[in-house]
Structure formats: structure tokens, C-alpha cells
Enzyme design. Structure first.
Site, PDB file in Angstrom:
ATOM      1  N   LYS A  61      31.379 -17.994  -6.771  1.00 18.51           N
ATOM      2  CA  LYS A  61      30.089 -17.805  -7.334  1.00 18.51           C
ATOM      3  C   LYS A  61      29.880 -18.375  -8.808  1.00 18.51           C
ATOM      4  CE  LYS A  61      29.519 -13.194  -5.700  1.00 18.51           C
ATOM      5  NZ  LYS A  61      30.764 -12.880  -4.987  1.00 18.51           N
ATOM      6  N   THR A 123      24.524  -7.365  -4.568  1.00 17.22           N
ATOM      7  CA  THR A 123      24.268  -6.084  -4.075  1.00 17.22           C
ATOM      8  C   THR A 123      24.779  -4.892  -4.650  1.00 17.22           C
ATOM      9  OG1 THR A 123      26.370  -6.284  -2.583  1.00 17.22           O
ATOM     10  CG2 THR A 123      24.529  -7.136  -1.548  1.00 17.22           C
TER      11      THR A 123
HETATM   12  O1  LIG Z   1      29.266 -13.417  -2.615  1.00 17.28           O
HETATM   13  C1  LIG Z   1      29.626 -12.243  -2.102  1.00 17.28           C
HETATM   14  O2  LIG Z   1      30.141 -12.342  -1.021  1.00 17.28           O
HETATM   15  C2  LIG Z   1      29.114 -11.012  -2.430  1.00 17.28           C
HETATM   16  C3  LIG Z   1      27.925 -10.903  -3.009  1.00 17.28           C
HETATM   17  C4  LIG Z   1      27.155  -9.669  -3.291  1.00 17.28           C
HETATM   18  O3  LIG Z   1      25.898  -9.676  -3.659  1.00 17.28           O
HETATM   19  N1  LIG Z   1      27.836  -8.770  -3.135  1.00 17.28           N
HETATM   20  C5  LIG Z   1      29.193  -8.786  -2.516  1.00 17.28           C
HETATM   21  O4  LIG Z   1      29.647  -7.435  -2.409  1.00 17.28           O
HETATM   22  N2  LIG Z   1      29.754  -9.781  -2.376  1.00 17.28           N
HETATM   23  C6  LIG Z   1      31.108  -9.784  -1.862  1.00 17.28           C
HETATM   24  O5  LIG Z   1      31.240  -9.227  -0.691  1.00 17.28           O
HETATM   25  C7  LIG Z   1      32.258  -8.111  -0.785  1.00 17.28           C
HETATM   26  C8  LIG Z   1      31.958  -6.881  -0.227  1.00 17.28           C
HETATM   27  O6  LIG Z   1      33.030  -6.038  -0.080  1.00 17.28           O
HETATM   28  P1  LIG Z   1      33.146  -4.700   0.266  1.00 17.28           P
HETATM   29  O7  LIG Z   1      32.044  -3.875  -0.744  1.00 17.28           O
HETATM   30  O8  LIG Z   1      34.478  -3.975   0.198  1.00 17.28           O
HETATM   31  O9  LIG Z   1      32.374  -4.495   1.570  1.00 17.28           O
HETATM   32  C9  LIG Z   1      33.158  -8.321  -1.895  1.00 17.28           C
HETATM   33  O10 LIG Z   1      34.241  -9.548  -1.649  1.00 17.28           O
HETATM   34  C10 LIG Z   1      32.147  -8.942  -3.010  1.00 17.28           C
HETATM   35  O11 LIG Z   1      32.743  -9.866  -3.949  1.00 17.28           O
END
Ligand SMILES: O=C(O)c1cc(=O)[nH]c(=O)n1[C@@H]1O[C@H](COP(=O)(O)O)[C@@H](O)[C@H]1O
Length: 237
Positions: A61, A123
Site C-alpha cells: 500500500k 474497506t
Molecule cells: O489491500 C488490501 O488487501 C486491503 C484493502 C482494504 O481496503 N481492506 C482490507 O481489509 N485489506 C486487507 O485485506 C485483509 C482483510 O483481512 P480480514 O478482515 O481478516 O478478512 C487485510 O490483510 C487487510 O490489510
């Protein structure tokens, strides 16, 4: 569709825990390395993933001025990973510099450049957060779309977006623009800090190419069972 469309984040603090998670879930073929693990281990984790023939999403990022981001992209492109992230809010000059830099870095290392994808709106941000805390005077879906179009016009390969905006981004950005959706939650999982989620099947139906699903699998009492349940709900094999 197959289970290679589900990317699981290695959101752990050290190499040992990452290897334990990979050993626990050998069926996962696409792993994400994010800020916590990469800061802890450096590229050593990428070597482990490559030795196991896994696909790699290097989620660093990047968000800085064009010169700095370009340098970081050149360095990251040497690793031969599949996906690399940058924030769309870096701006047009920075996105363009990043596109060029991944080509240069990969060419220098004699490897394939990663697909560069832009974060639109995290998100974990709600419509309220965007309006009141970040003072963005657009509705959230409209802002997410603007960020995706900015990235597309700068030459990026795709975007990261919430499943709630993916249908609109797919319509406007076309079928070849890669759309990766984190913030995905099966109906039986906790939302945690995710504020704009949908279920895995809703996210795919809306047009996502890849889903990033972490804690519903990795923090489950039985991660293998959670993985199987998600694949079953999606009819994946
Ligand atoms: O770039 C990402 O992967 C990312 C972007 C975003 O907007 N929201 C987001 O949750 N992520 C990543 O997606 C993963 C979500 O993980 P969980 O919430 O555990 O399912 C994490 O590793 C966050 O860093």
C-alpha cells in the site's frame, strides 16, 4: 471459477507463525503478505512462498510522493510477485510513475512485473468516516469509482475495492480491469473492523476477480473447516 480466486492474508507477526499458517492450510494457493509480516521478515517470507510455488500478493500500500513511490515500486518489482498495491490517492503523477517503475524494476531483475493495483477506499472506512473525518465531498461509491478510473487512466492493472462497490466499478472499468475485494464476510463470520462487507458469493456475483478473506478463515477455531465451508458455499473445487 476455482479456489485460486481466494487470497488469504498472512496477517501474522513473524516468519514462524506464517509458516505454521501455510502448513495448516496447504490447499491455499494465493497468499497475501502485508505490512505487518513484511516489516517483520523482509523478503525472506517471499522466498518461502516461492519455494512452495505459491502465488503472492505483496500488499505494501505505497502512499508517498512520486519519486519515493517509484523507488519503492522499482525495488518491489524485483521480487517477482503477482500483485502489488499503491493508494490511488497518491495522485495521477505518482500512479503513472509507479506504472513505469514496476516495469523498470522487473526488467532489471529479469522477472515478470507485478500487476499494480490501486486501493480505492479502504474497506474499514464508512460513508460517515469519508464525509465527516476525511471531508471528502462525494458519496463513497462515487469517490471509489473516481479513484478506480484515475488508476485505470494512469495505466494500472486494477483496483482494490469493497464488494459493495465492485459491480459499479466493473461496469465502468471493463472486464479486463482486475478487481480485488477484501472486506468479505461469510454470513457466519464476525465483521470486526470491516465496514463495507458482503458475503463471498455476493462479491463474486457482483464481479470481483479475487477475494481477500482473512480472519473468517485464519482466526476460526478450525481454519481448514472454515476454508472448506467457504469453498462449498461458492461451489468451488
Ligand atoms: O489491500 C488490501 O488487501 C486491503 C484493502 C482494504 O481496503 N481492506 C482490507 O481489509 N485489506 C486487507 O485485506 C485483509 C482483510 O483481512 P480480514 O478482515 O481478516 O478478512 C487485510 O490483510 C487487510 O490489510
Amino acid at each position: 471459477m476455482n479456489d485460486e480466486k481466494i487470497i488469504v492474508p498472512l496477517d501474522v507477526s513473524d516468519l514462524e507463525s506464517a509458516i505454521a499458517l501455510m502448513d495448516q492450510l496447504p490447499q491455499v494457493s494465493f497468499w497475501k503478505v502485508g505490512l505487518e509480516l513484511f516489516t517483520s521478515t523482509g523478503p525472506a517470507i517471499l522466498d518461502v512462498l516461492k519455494s512452495r510455488q505459491k502465488r503472492i500478493f505483496l500488499d505494501l500500500k505505497f502512499h508517498d510522493i512520486p519519486n519515493t513511490v517509484a523507488g519503492a515500486c522499482r525495488a518491489a518489482a524485483r521480487y517477482g510477485v503477482d500483485l502489488l498495491t499503491i493508494h490511488a490517492t497518491c495522485g495521477n503523477d505518482c500512479l503513472k510513475a509507479a506504472v513505469e517503475a514496476v516495469q523498470v524494476g522487473a526488467e532489471k531483475a529479469g522477472t515478470k512485473p507485478p500487476k499494480l493495483i490501486a486501493i480505492t477506499v479502504l474497506t474499514s472506512i464508512s460513508a460517515r468516516d469519508l464525509a465527516f473525518d476525511l471531508k471528502i465531498p462525494l458519496e463513497l461509491p462515487e469517490f471509489a469509482l473516481e479513484m478506480a478510473l484515475l488508476a485505470k487512466n494512469a495505466g494500472l492493472n486494477g483496483a482494490v475495492c469493497s464488494p459493495q462497490e465492485v459491480a459499479q466499478l466493473r461496469d465502468s472499468c471493463g472486464k479486463d480491469f482486475l478487481l480485488v475485494c477484501p472486506g468479505v464476510r461469510p454470513s457466519w463470520a464476525e465483521k470486526g473492523d470491516q465496514k463495507r462487507s458482503l458475503t463471498p458469493s455476493q462479491a463474486f456475483q457482483a464481479g470481483a476477480d479475487f477475494l481477500v478473506i482473512g480472519r473468517p478463515i485464519t482466526a476460526a477455531a478450525d481454519p481448514v473447516l472454515a476454508w472448506d465451508k467457504i469453498c462449498e458455499e461458492l461451489n468451488l473445487g
